[in-house]
Write a protein that holds these residues in place. Structure first.
Motif: not given
Length: 396
Positions: A210-229
């Motif tokens: 389970d994800p641990q909370p952080s004071c820097y949480d902003v919700g789901t973010e973009m993350m993608i590798d170039a190797a997915q293209v």
């Protein structure tokens, strides 16, 4: 590569639109100071579709799951050392790749090596161990005359493209565009866990903490590798499996609008596309299985598919139970095209070489022993920066 070596290297203008046009310049990764893998949330999610050991009954399995043995035992956490004899042999094999490419007339550039004293990367939100810039394909997308540093997916590789900065700087000085996608805060809350929690690609899913909370949480973010293209001239085929990938693809669509067409494929694999399907020349794809065709954009379904025989377990080294295996037996489909006729292939894969030769390719065998331990093949280890060719329309 040291800065004076970069300065002394003759570099052409950045130009790369596909994976098959005649290759002129390429970056080959470095294994220097590779010491360990670190088990943490981003690493486990990236290799989620892994299974323990080989399993020949499910051809769609992508990577082996990280849990060593036994479904009732939770996955271990922390640092997993890599035997240095494997790192040394990997460095030897990388030198062999460089020699093979140089012999074929390709100019090879290298990233800066990781200093052994640099053991950790730290941001305001987390810290992680550092790995060297080995799989240089993963975090940089070359589209024509533009370098795009993509939004990283693994914490230990967060600043990996910094090791390529001397190379990128020289291309920029000669006129290349150079863009960096938004960098995620990458707290636990940044990750879309839905695929990891519901996927049955590899059988029963491995537990994800389970994800641990952080004071820097902003919700789901973009993350993608170039190797997915998958790059096809003016068309880019992007594998999207999570909300993180979808946000990254949204960014690519907006950034490249008017220059490139984006085609999304849904869950072709858990992340990278290049050991599921590679374009070897216009009209010809190397694929893991014929079922890949059904997930491709309609124009690609008429292309010829090369489906090699299933990999032979005898072609891989045997490892101890403590060795963390990161790539499936299908990793050797991760070949590198030097031209529409010439392909670099692992010399441990005679069936694959014969298959490609039957389709009129000239095969250049090159040694690569520990691809399963380091999670990459020839395509992963290289970043082609200059190829002949342009933004051709292959799909209309």
């Amino acid at each position: 590569m040291a800065q004076d070596e970069i300065d002394g290297a003759l570099m052409m203008l950045l130009n790369s639109f596909d994976d098959w046009s005649p290759l002129k310049e390429v970056v080959v990764g470095s294994a220097t100071s590779y010491a360990s893998h670190q088990r943490e949330l981003s690493f486990d999610l990236f290799f989620h579709d892994n299974i323990a050991g080989d399993n020949s009954t499910r051809s769609e399995w992508y990577y082996p799951r990280l849990t060593a043995r036994g479904r009732d035992r939770p996955p271990s956490r922390g640092t997993v050392p890599i035997k240095q004899k494997y790192v040394e042999e990997l460095a030897e094999d990388l030198a062999g790749i460089v020699d093979a490419l140089t012999t074929l007339g390709v100019t090879v550039h290298r990233p800066m090596d990781l200093d052994a004293n640099t053991v950790e990367v730290r941001t305001p939100a987390w810290s992680a161990s550092v790995v060297p810039p080995l799989n240089v394909r993963d975090n940089t997308l070359i589209v024509g005359d533009e370098i795009i540093e993509t939004s990283p997916m693994i914490r230990s590789r967060y600043f990996e493209t910094q090791f390529l900065k001397p190379v990128f700087q020289r291309y920029f000085e000669q006129g290349a565009r150079w863009t960096v996608m938004p960098r995620p805060l990458m707290t636990d809350a940044s990750f879309d866990l839905s695929y990891a929690r519901v996927s049955t690609v590899g059988g029963p899913t491995e537990p994800i903490s389970d994800p641990q909370p952080s004071c820097y949480d902003v919700g789901t973010e973009m993350m993608i590798d170039a190797a997915q293209v998958l790059r096809l001239g003016r068309d880019l085929v992007v594998n999207v499996t999570t909300a993180n990938h979808a946000l990254g693809c949204d960014w690519l669509e907006r950034h490249l609008q008017g220059r490139f067409r984006i085609h999304r494929v849904e869950r072709l694999s858990d992340s990278h596309i290049d050991s599921m399907v590679l374009a070897l020349r216009p009209g010809t794809l190397l694929v893991r299985s014929a079922t890949v065709r059904d997930k491709l954009p309609e124009p690609l379904r008429s292309w010829d598919l090369i489906v090699p025989p299933a990999p032979d377990a005898n072609h891989f080294p045997t490892y101890d139970g403590s060795d963390l295996v990161l790539a499936s037996p299908f990793i050797d489909l991760n070949v590198l095209s030097v031209s529409p006729e010439i392909v670099l292939v692992n010399d441990a894969c005679p069936e694959l070489m014969r298959t490609l030769e039957k389709h009129a390719f000239t095969v250049v065998p090159v040694r690569h022993r520990h691809r399963r331990l380091f999670g990459g093949g020839f395509h992963c280890f290289t970043l082609d920066t200059v190829r002949e060719g342009s933004a051709e329309d292959y799909l209309s």
